[in-house]
Motif scaffolding. Structure first.
Motif, PDB file in Angstrom:
ATOM      1  N   ARG A  65       0.438   3.900  -3.079  1.00  8.97           N
ATOM      2  CA  ARG A  65      -0.004   5.250  -2.870  1.00  8.97           C
ATOM      3  C   ARG A  65       0.878   6.087  -3.491  1.00  8.97           C
ATOM      4  O   ARG A  65       0.645   7.099  -3.956  1.00  8.97           O
ATOM      5  N   GLN A  80       0.836  -1.182  -0.195  1.00 10.32           N
ATOM      6  CA  GLN A  80      -0.056  -0.007  -0.137  1.00 10.32           C
ATOM      7  C   GLN A  80       0.802   1.268   0.045  1.00 10.32           C
ATOM      8  O   GLN A  80       0.390   2.161  -0.743  1.00 10.32           O
ATOM      9  N   ASP A 118      -6.740   8.235  -3.472  1.00 13.09           N
ATOM     10  CA  ASP A 118      -7.575   7.378  -2.763  1.00 13.09           C
ATOM     11  C   ASP A 118      -8.503   6.508  -3.439  1.00 13.09           C
ATOM     12  O   ASP A 118      -8.501   5.187  -3.255  1.00 13.09           O
ATOM     13  N   LEU A 165      -6.506   4.165  -5.718  1.00 17.57           N
ATOM     14  CA  LEU A 165      -6.005   3.116  -5.023  1.00 17.57           C
ATOM     15  C   LEU A 165      -6.949   1.952  -4.650  1.00 17.57           C
ATOM     16  O   LEU A 165      -6.804   0.657  -4.534  1.00 17.57           O
TER      17      LEU A 165
END
Length: 176
Positions: A22, A18, A36, A39
């Motif tokens: 990101r 992650q 966000d 992702l």
């Protein structure tokens, strides 16, 4: 390994990726809310494609490529909103560089953790005091009954040792 065990391991791979994913998406997309969303879309695609993952290959580059493609799909959707000044080829180049740097950063972070473990405990504690706890050199020196110059020189030598160890470790991994 059972399917459940594989799924659990795969979820751990997704979770561990992650920060890198990101970072890659932040390099491509300006607004945090959009990062966000993309992702989350990337995670959904990763989950759907779990049966396609080749367990003999490194997960991170594969996941980064999926994030790249999701980022490009995002730009195709919002192209008319004026959120991108780049063409698709430029976005691909940015994504490729961001992916390479993300994979390198993860490799270097893993090498740093390995090399920190190899340090004598007193050197590891000194590094953690200075860089993890952000303790000033003067304070460390006072606690250890040493001069600030002596502590600074020890930290310099430790950093040099860590740098050499990281370089060797990363080079060895690259040869594998």
């Amino acid at each position: 390994m059972s399917n459940r065990d594989l799924d659990e391991e795969y979820v751990a791979l997704i979770a561990g990726s992650q920060p890198v994913l990101r970072g890659l998406l932040v390099a491509l997309i300006r607004r945090a809310a959009d990062v966000d969303d993309v992702l989350q879309e990337t995670n959904t695609v990763l989950w759907r494609k779990r049966s396609e993952y080749d367990w003999d290959r490194d997960f991170l580059p594969w996941a980064c490529r999926i994030a790249q493609l999701q980022g490009l799909a995002f730009f195709k959707r919002v192209r008319n909103d004026g959120q991108t000044a780049f063409d698709e080829q430029t976005l691909e180049q940015i994504a490729a560089v961001a992916t390479r740097r993300a994979v390198e950063a993860k490799s270097h972070a893993e090498a740093l953790a390995y090399c920190m473990e190899k340090l004598p405990p007193e050197h590891r504690q000194l590094v953690e005091s200075r860089y993890c706890d952000a303790m000033p050199v003067n304070q460390i020196a006072s606690l250890e009954g040493r001069s600030a110059d002596a502590v600074s020189m020890t930290l310099y030598r430790i950093r040099k040792t860590l740098m050499e160890c990281i370089q060797k470790t990363v080079a060895q991994e690259a040869r594998l």
